[in-house]
Write a protein that holds these residues in place. Structure first.
Motif, PDB file in Angstrom:
ATOM      1  N   THR A 115      -6.604   7.305   8.577  1.00 11.81           N
ATOM      2  CA  THR A 115      -5.693   8.155   9.348  1.00 11.81           C
ATOM      3  C   THR A 115      -6.300   8.287  10.742  1.00 11.81           C
ATOM      4  OG1 THR A 115      -6.813  10.229   8.799  1.00 11.81           O
ATOM      5  CG2 THR A 115      -5.154   9.417   7.225  1.00 11.81           C
ATOM      6  N   PRO A 116      -5.654   8.963  11.672  1.00 13.61           N
ATOM      7  CA  PRO A 116      -6.284   9.154  12.990  1.00 13.61           C
ATOM      8  C   PRO A 116      -7.581   9.948  12.926  1.00 13.61           C
ATOM      9  CG  PRO A 116      -3.922   9.551  13.133  1.00 13.61           C
ATOM     10  CD  PRO A 116      -4.242   9.415  11.670  1.00 13.61           C
TER      11      PRO A 116
ATOM     12  N   VAL B 186      -7.271  12.065  -2.787  1.00 15.49           N
ATOM     13  CA  VAL B 186      -8.494  12.605  -2.191  1.00 15.49           C
ATOM     14  C   VAL B 186      -8.270  12.972  -0.727  1.00 15.49           C
ATOM     15  CG1 VAL B 186     -10.861  12.062  -1.525  1.00 15.49           C
ATOM     16  CG2 VAL B 186     -10.031  11.379  -3.775  1.00 15.49           C
ATOM     17  N   MET B 187      -7.677  12.057   0.043  1.00 19.69           N
ATOM     18  CA  MET B 187      -7.541  12.288   1.486  1.00 19.69           C
ATOM     19  C   MET B 187      -6.572  13.427   1.785  1.00 19.69           C
ATOM     20  SD  MET B 187      -9.573  10.246   3.165  1.00 19.69           S
ATOM     21  CE  MET B 187      -8.950   9.766   4.777  1.00 19.69           C
ATOM     22  N   THR B 188      -5.556  13.611   0.958  1.00 16.36           N
ATOM     23  CA  THR B 188      -4.632  14.723   1.176  1.00 16.36           C
ATOM     24  C   THR B 188      -5.371  16.048   1.098  1.00 16.36           C
ATOM     25  OG1 THR B 188      -2.755  13.463   0.284  1.00 16.36           O
ATOM     26  CG2 THR B 188      -2.551  15.863   0.312  1.00 16.36           C
ATOM     27  N   LYS B 189      -6.246  16.199   0.089  1.00 15.44           N
ATOM     28  CA  LYS B 189      -7.023  17.435  -0.044  1.00 15.44           C
ATOM     29  C   LYS B 189      -8.110  17.537   1.024  1.00 15.44           C
ATOM     30  CE  LYS B 189      -6.452  17.877  -5.077  1.00 15.44           C
ATOM     31  NZ  LYS B 189      -7.183  17.905  -6.382  1.00 15.44           N
ATOM     32  N   ALA B 190      -8.782  16.431   1.278  1.00 16.51           N
ATOM     33  CA  ALA B 190      -9.913  16.453   2.211  1.00 16.51           C
ATOM     34  C   ALA B 190      -9.482  16.798   3.634  1.00 16.51           C
ATOM     35  CB  ALA B 190     -10.622  15.102   2.192  1.00 16.51           C
ATOM     36  N   LEU B 191      -8.263  16.392   4.010  1.00 15.43           N
ATOM     37  CA  LEU B 191      -7.802  16.579   5.382  1.00 15.43           C
ATOM     38  C   LEU B 191      -7.023  17.873   5.602  1.00 15.43           C
ATOM     39  CD1 LEU B 191      -6.626  12.910   6.039  1.00 15.43           C
ATOM     40  CD2 LEU B 191      -8.474  14.082   7.257  1.00 15.43           C
ATOM     41  N   GLU B 192      -6.935  18.710   4.580  1.00 16.47           N
ATOM     42  CA  GLU B 192      -6.118  19.927   4.683  1.00 16.47           C
ATOM     43  C   GLU B 192      -6.498  20.786   5.881  1.00 16.47           C
ATOM     44  OE1 GLU B 192      -6.352  21.978   0.983  1.00 16.47           O
ATOM     45  OE2 GLU B 192      -4.736  20.824   0.046  1.00 16.47           O
ATOM     46  N   ASN B 193      -7.784  20.891   6.168  1.00 15.86           N
ATOM     47  CA  ASN B 193      -8.246  21.766   7.259  1.00 15.86           C
ATOM     48  C   ASN B 193      -8.525  21.002   8.550  1.00 15.86           C
ATOM     49  OD1 ASN B 193      -8.189  24.080   5.581  1.00 15.86           O
ATOM     50  ND2 ASN B 193     -10.205  23.539   4.743  1.00 15.86           N
ATOM     51  N   GLN B 194      -8.126  19.726   8.598  1.00 21.57           N
ATOM     52  CA  GLN B 194      -8.341  18.912   9.785  1.00 21.57           C
ATOM     53  C   GLN B 194      -7.068  18.857  10.621  1.00 21.57           C
ATOM     54  OE1 GLN B 194     -11.432  17.507  10.591  1.00 21.57           O
ATOM     55  NE2 GLN B 194     -12.078  18.738   8.816  1.00 21.57           N
TER      56      GLN B 194
ATOM     57  N   GLY C 249       0.788  -1.237   0.000  1.00 20.68           N
ATOM     58  CA  GLY C 249       0.000   0.000   0.000  1.00 20.68           C
ATOM     59  C   GLY C 249       0.812   1.275   0.000  1.00 20.68           C
ATOM     60  N   LYS C 250       2.048   1.224  -0.499  1.00 22.29           N
ATOM     61  CA  LYS C 250       2.918   2.406  -0.460  1.00 22.29           C
ATOM     62  C   LYS C 250       2.305   3.613  -1.156  1.00 22.29           C
ATOM     63  CE  LYS C 250       7.390   0.020  -0.196  1.00 22.29           C
ATOM     64  NZ  LYS C 250       8.676  -0.223  -0.907  1.00 22.29           N
ATOM     65  N   SER C 251       1.523   3.383  -2.203  1.00 17.47           N
ATOM     66  CA  SER C 251       0.952   4.498  -2.971  1.00 17.47           C
ATOM     67  C   SER C 251      -0.082   5.280  -2.187  1.00 17.47           C
ATOM     68  CB  SER C 251       0.315   3.973  -4.263  1.00 17.47           C
ATOM     69  OG  SER C 251       1.272   3.348  -5.079  1.00 17.47           O
ATOM     70  N   ALA C 252      -0.511   4.755  -1.036  1.00 16.06           N
ATOM     71  CA  ALA C 252      -1.539   5.431  -0.240  1.00 16.06           C
ATOM     72  C   ALA C 252      -0.965   6.328   0.848  1.00 16.06           C
ATOM     73  CB  ALA C 252      -2.473   4.397   0.396  1.00 16.06           C
ATOM     74  N   LYS C 253       0.343   6.335   1.017  1.00 16.05           N
ATOM     75  CA  LYS C 253       0.963   7.065   2.116  1.00 16.05           C
ATOM     76  C   LYS C 253       0.712   8.562   1.980  1.00 16.05           C
ATOM     77  CE  LYS C 253       3.652   8.019   5.598  1.00 16.05           C
ATOM     78  NZ  LYS C 253       3.167   7.796   6.982  1.00 16.05           N
ATOM     79  N   ILE C 254       0.122   9.159   3.035  1.00 17.80           N
ATOM     80  CA  ILE C 254      -0.162  10.593   3.063  1.00 17.80           C
ATOM     81  C   ILE C 254       0.953  11.296   3.813  1.00 17.80           C
ATOM     82  CG2 ILE C 254      -1.797  12.366   3.820  1.00 17.80           C
ATOM     83  CD1 ILE C 254      -3.989  10.241   3.677  1.00 17.80           C
ATOM     84  N   SER C 255       1.573  12.242   3.187  1.00 16.94           N
ATOM     85  CA  SER C 255       2.707  12.938   3.788  1.00 16.94           C
ATOM     86  C   SER C 255       2.287  13.659   5.070  1.00 16.94           C
ATOM     87  CB  SER C 255       3.285  13.949   2.789  1.00 16.94           C
ATOM     88  OG  SER C 255       4.347  14.674   3.371  1.00 16.94           O
ATOM     89  N   GLY C 256       3.037  13.411   6.138  1.00 17.61           N
ATOM     90  CA  GLY C 256       2.812  14.113   7.388  1.00 17.61           C
ATOM     91  C   GLY C 256       1.707  13.563   8.253  1.00 17.61           C
ATOM     92  N   ARG C 257       1.054  12.494   7.815  1.00 18.68           N
ATOM     93  CA  ARG C 257      -0.020  11.903   8.622  1.00 18.68           C
ATOM     94  C   ARG C 257       0.173  10.392   8.717  1.00 18.68           C
ATOM     95  NH1 ARG C 257      -4.542  15.341   9.524  1.00 18.68           N
ATOM     96  NH2 ARG C 257      -4.497  17.199   8.205  1.00 18.68           N
ATOM     97  N   PRO C 258       0.007   9.812   9.928  1.00 18.64           N
ATOM     98  CA  PRO C 258       0.045   8.348  10.037  1.00 18.64           C
ATOM     99  C   PRO C 258      -1.069   7.747   9.170  1.00 18.64           C
ATOM    100  CG  PRO C 258       0.069   9.397  12.199  1.00 18.64           C
ATOM    101  CD  PRO C 258      -0.259  10.466  11.209  1.00 18.64           C
ATOM    102  N   THR C 259      -0.730   6.752   8.374  1.00 19.71           N
ATOM    103  CA  THR C 259      -1.705   6.159   7.465  1.00 19.71           C
ATOM    104  C   THR C 259      -1.622   4.646   7.557  1.00 19.71           C
ATOM    105  OG1 THR C 259      -1.273   7.997   5.952  1.00 19.71           O
ATOM    106  CG2 THR C 259      -2.595   6.181   5.109  1.00 19.71           C
ATOM    107  N   ALA C 260      -2.755   3.997   7.691  1.00 21.24           N
ATOM    108  CA  ALA C 260      -2.831   2.539   7.742  1.00 21.24           C
ATOM    109  C   ALA C 260      -3.839   2.072   6.698  1.00 21.24           C
ATOM    110  CB  ALA C 260      -3.268   2.073   9.134  1.00 21.24           C
ATOM    111  N   GLY C 261      -3.655   0.868   6.166  1.00 23.26           N
ATOM    112  CA  GLY C 261      -4.620   0.380   5.182  1.00 23.26           C
ATOM    113  C   GLY C 261      -4.175  -0.886   4.498  1.00 23.26           C
ATOM    114  N   LYS C 262      -5.012  -1.362   3.599  1.00 22.10           N
ATOM    115  CA  LYS C 262      -4.750  -2.633   2.906  1.00 22.10           C
ATOM    116  C   LYS C 262      -5.274  -2.571   1.481  1.00 22.10           C
ATOM    117  CE  LYS C 262      -3.426  -6.897   2.542  1.00 22.10           C
ATOM    118  NZ  LYS C 262      -3.273  -6.709   1.093  1.00 22.10           N
ATOM    119  N   THR C 263      -4.495  -3.122   0.560  1.00 20.12           N
ATOM    120  CA  THR C 263      -4.895  -3.248  -0.838  1.00 20.12           C
ATOM    121  C   THR C 263      -5.670  -4.545  -1.052  1.00 20.12           C
ATOM    122  OG1 THR C 263      -2.770  -4.303  -1.272  1.00 20.12           O
ATOM    123  CG2 THR C 263      -2.931  -1.940  -1.717  1.00 20.12           C
ATOM    124  N   GLY C 264      -6.308  -4.631  -2.212  1.00 22.47           N
ATOM    125  CA  GLY C 264      -7.014  -5.861  -2.561  1.00 22.47           C
ATOM    126  C   GLY C 264      -7.347  -5.909  -4.033  1.00 22.47           C
TER     127      GLY C 264
END
Length: 861
Positions: free
Chosen positions: A598-599, A632-640, A560-575
């Motif tokens: 993410t958290p 998507v998550m990088t943009k969506a979490l900008e203000n979080q 799942g390396k392609s899902a890593k969000i810079s500066g935020r802990p990220t967990a997940g699984k491909t399928g």
């Protein structure tokens, strides 16, 4: 005489004596009185009936007169609000195209009459027979199972009345129906009805619905199955429209076709043919109502929670407060509008996708994409069930293994080529079947065998119950080992997958996904409010933390390396899941997934085609789904605000296994025909055992020969002239960890005995007819186990072949007990075409290691 006079002094004449009054008896009920009572009862009933009838007639006439030719009350648009209570969308934009009765084909009229009001042409607005039949059925069922409203009554309700279910409203409905029948012909009533009823997705009237669902403006172009599908919708527009629920629409269409056949409108053959057609969503056309998948989902949820119809919810002036985050929704909309995020199709059927973001702390849905062209199509793919592939491994195998307490992230699991009964999963890749592998590495690399092995170890029921506790809709047919690789009977939707993973992100607490917080009517009265205490504990905090730790490793260093969000802990699984197309050899996929968190938020992404065939398969892997998640998550979490995954106090620190075994040496004894292995003992604070692995020169994989407490082993399962290779590991049972393999040693079993020619006589037994010849020097004393008295009998080896263990054979370690691999499996895909023996049982697993072949590719339902 005086005495006589004195004695009669107190005696009055008989006529003047007071006598005790007699008690009055009950008056007799005479025939005359009965007739009078009956007369007055009938008179009162007749008066009430006449008064009621006059009220009904006059009230209906009054309503028609007051409304003139308008036949419509004023509607007020309902409004959807976002999480900040800002207006996001107005619901009521009417899409209506009236048609005359001459433009409505006879078959369309017959379909609606057969379904909604079979006695339409006979009654005068109210069908007492239907009402009585419905009442009887309701009494028998002890609940309301059938309605008795006629088409005219439905029209009356649609024209003038709200949808409240009071006696007064029902009486008014009857009065208007009678008035309509008095002023309108049957054709006019049917025309008004078909032009006004709601068909879902913003379509009012038969023509708008025909265009919306089938792309046909001319009703004469409608086929029988399409007509029946339209006639099926008024009972529940959101439930039975083919865009939202193609399967339920098809089921309801079958009911309509049977009613038409029973009433003689179509033949049995026509019914059977029309019942089997599958709906093609590409036939749908754009409507005037522009809305998002999230809004549609929220409306459906509000209908379910409040019991208010979708039509009234659209037009009734309601305020619907939702969990939608406008920033997150904008981020999804922007990326789904970017064609570069999707593979290019060779024709007009484009690759599709869906995505759901939710707040794991509340269960609130933050944003949603139902497809790349949802506004035009209306099929919300976020709710469609698909096979989840390896994204299901944490749900059915790794998660419950951690929860069982038998495994930890640093535990050792097995990646051996093996079958479980008749279920023979396999791995792909250059480095497969590597034997001992760590729990984390197995999931990080998405190796298949360890997932199945784990589920077999903890028991299918344990994994099944764990997945059910995370909201996955399992069936009894899913109680098999194939679920370890995502092989489900019906699959899971992106919303369900996001909700399941949200429990890992939320410390083990499962909160059901929801989009609606509150519904308020036009008088500011709350008609529904979400219960914020609906969450439940699905696993321990420790399990959730361990699983998050492992899934972070998947993103940081695994598939799942392609899902890593810079500066935020990220967990997940491909399928991924294989295409499953018969006679089509290709490594392409049917579905690709990424589910992660993410958290702050959890999200799931699915990508694929609505209809998979040789020309419409996914050529790339799950990395593109992971990449879309990141964008998507990088943009969506900008203000979080950035958070972190909290570590519970009872989490154990990783127990490092000891160093690898050193000093392995091997020697062969011709006398005992055994190989002796010796090595240096490892240094550890915990009790260690040693596992010995061997492969013969003709074999490709190592087999574990045994486990011993000391640093020595005797291998008696050898054959002459063979060459063997060995290695040893140290195993710590307390932490369920195993070291890597030691350096290997090779040894060749040399034999000086010449090959035996079966055509020559045995020199020890020249007479083949006498297998136990008598020694002439020692008649009658021949030992059948040792016919040659010159050779002493070894009491520990009576058969003379060096085998002192009666249960230990002399095979080469491959006696056929492990069936050959029968499938080729994508590391993320259970659909290898293998089957599972439902009677197969792991002797170490209390009967739980069985399956029934659900690893095959499933059709979407």
């Amino acid at each position: 005489m005086p005495n006589q006079q004195g004695s009669n002094r107190n005696q009055a004449p008989r006529s003047q004596r007071r006598t005790k009054p007699k008690s009055k008896g009950k008056k007799k009920f005479t025939m005359k009185k009965g007739l009078l009572l009956l007369f007055f009862t009938i008179a009162i009933a007749a008066f009430c009936a006449i008064a009621g009838y006059l009220w009904i007639i006059l009230n209906g006439e009054r309503i028609l007169k007051e409304n003139g030719d308008k036949y419509e009350v004023m509607d007020e648009a309902s409004i959807v609000y976002d999480i900040n209570k800002n207006e996001y969308a107005k619901l009521y934009v009417e899409n209506r195209e009236p048609v005359t009765i001459d433009e409505i084909p006879e078959k369309v009229r017959e379909a609606f009459i057969a379904t909604e009001d079979r006695r339409f042409n006979e009654h005068q607005g109210v069908d007492l027979w239907s009402i009585g039949r419905a009442a009887v059925k309701d009494v028998i069922a002890r609940s309301k199972v059938e309605g008795g409203s006629t088409i005219t009554q439905q029209l009356a309700k649609n024209l003038f009345l709200s949808h409240d279910k009071t006696f007064f409203r029902k009486a008014t409905e009857v009065s208007i129906a009678l008035a309509l029948e008095n002023h309108k012909t049957k054709d006019e009533i049917l025309e008004m009805y078909l032009n006004r009823i709601y068909f879902g997705k913003g379509a009012y009237g038969i023509k708008a619905a025909s265009k919306r669902y089938f792309g046909k403006s001319d009703l004469n172009d409608l086929e029988l199955w399409e007509i029946a599908s339209l006639a099926a919708m008024p009972k529940g527009p959101s439930t039975y429209n083919p865009l939202s629920n193609p399967d339920r629409s098809k089921e309801r269409r079958g009911v309509v076709l049977k009613l038409m056949a029973d009433q003689g409108y179509i033949t049995q053959a026509e019914m059977n043919k029309a019942a089997t057609v599958d709906y093609n969503p590409d036939a749908a056309t754009e409507t005037k109502r522009v809305q998002s998948a999230f809004v549609d989902y929220a409306i459906d949820e509000a209908v379910e929670k409040t019991g208010i119809s979708e039509e009234e919810l659209n037009r009734g002036g309601y305020k619907i407060y939702t969990t939608l985050n406008p920033d997150a929704q904008k981020a999804i909309d922007a990326e789904f509008a970017d064609d570069s995020n999707f593979e290019q199709s060779k024709d007009e059927q484009q690759m599709q996708g869906s995505m759901v973001i939710m707040d794991q702390h509340t269960g609130g849905l933050v944003a949603m994409a139902g497809g790349r062209d949802y506004i035009r199509k209306g099929l919300n793919r976020a709710t469609v069930l698909r096979q989840p592939g390896s994204t299901f491994k944490p749900i059915a195998s790794y998660g419950p293994a951690l929860e069982s307490g038998k495994f930890l992230p640093w535990s050792t699991v097995r990646d051996d080529k093996q079958c479980f009964g008749n279920y023979c999963p396999s791995d792909l890749g250059s480095n497969k079947y590597i034997g001992a592998v760590s729990f984390t590495d197995a999931l990080k690399r998405s190796i298949n065998l360890p997932s199945v092995w784990l589920l077999n170890e903890i028991g299918v029921k344990t994994g099944y119950d764990f997945a059910m506790g995370l909201g996955i809709p399992m069936t009894k047919d899913d109680r098999n080992l194939a679920i370890a690789l995502g092989g489900l009977t019906y699959g899971a939707s992106p919303i369900q997958m996001a909700t399941a993973y949200s429990a890992f992100a939320n410390g083990g607490t499962y909160d059901p996904a929801h989009a609606v917080m509150e519904v308020v009517d036009r008088s500011d009265k709350t008609v529904y409010k979400f219960n914020e205490n609906a969450g439940k504990k699905a696993m321990s905090e420790k399990t959730a933390y361990y699983m998050t730790d492992v899934l972070q490793e998947v993103v940081n260093n695994g598939t799942g390396k392609s899902a890593k969000i810079s500066g935020r802990p990220t967990a997940g699984k491909t399928g991924t899941t294989q295409h499953g197309i018969p006679n089509f050899k290709s490594s392409a996929n049917r579905d690709v997934w990424f589910v992660g968190y993410t958290p702050e938020w959890t999200a799931s992404v699915w990508m694929g085609y609505d209809k998979t065939d040789k020309d419409h398969v996914v050529k790339k892997g799950s990395g593109q789904a992971a990449s879309l998640f990141k964008k998507v998550m990088t943009k969506a979490l900008e203000n979080q605000k950035k958070g972190s995954f909290d570590k519970p106090s009872n989490v154990q620190e990783e127990v490092k296994p000891p160093n690898k075994v050193n000093g392995l040496m091997a020697s062969y004894s011709a006398d005992t025909q055994t190989v002796s292995l010796n090595w240096s003992a490892v240094t550890t604070d915990q009790a260690a055992t040693y596992r010995v692995y061997r492969k013969e020169s003709t074999e490709s994989k190592y087999t574990m020969m045994g486990e011993v407490p000391a640093n020595a082993y005797e291998d008696m399962q050898i054959v002459p002239n063979a060459e063997y290779e060995y290695y040893v590991t140290a195993y710590i049972a307390e932490s369920n960890t195993e070291t890597g393999p030691s350096a290997t040693v090779k040894i060749k079993i040399e034999s000086d005995l010449p090959p035996i020619d079966p055509s020559l006589p045995d020199p020890n037994n020249p007479d083949p007819n006498n297998p136990n010849p008598t020694d002439p020097n020692n008649p009658g004393t021949t030992d059948p186990t040792n016919p040659d008295p010159t050779i002493p009998v070894d009491p520990n080896n009576p058969d003379g072949n060096g085998n002192t263990n009666p249960d230990q054979g002399n095979g080469n370690g491959n006696d056929g007990s492990v069936p050959a691999d029968t499938g080729t499996m994508n590391p993320d895909n259970p659909n290898d075409g293998t089957t599972v023996d439902p009677n197969a049982v792991n002797p170490n697993n209390n009967g739980n290691g069985h399956g029934n072949g659900k690893g095959k590719d499933k059709k979407e339902r």
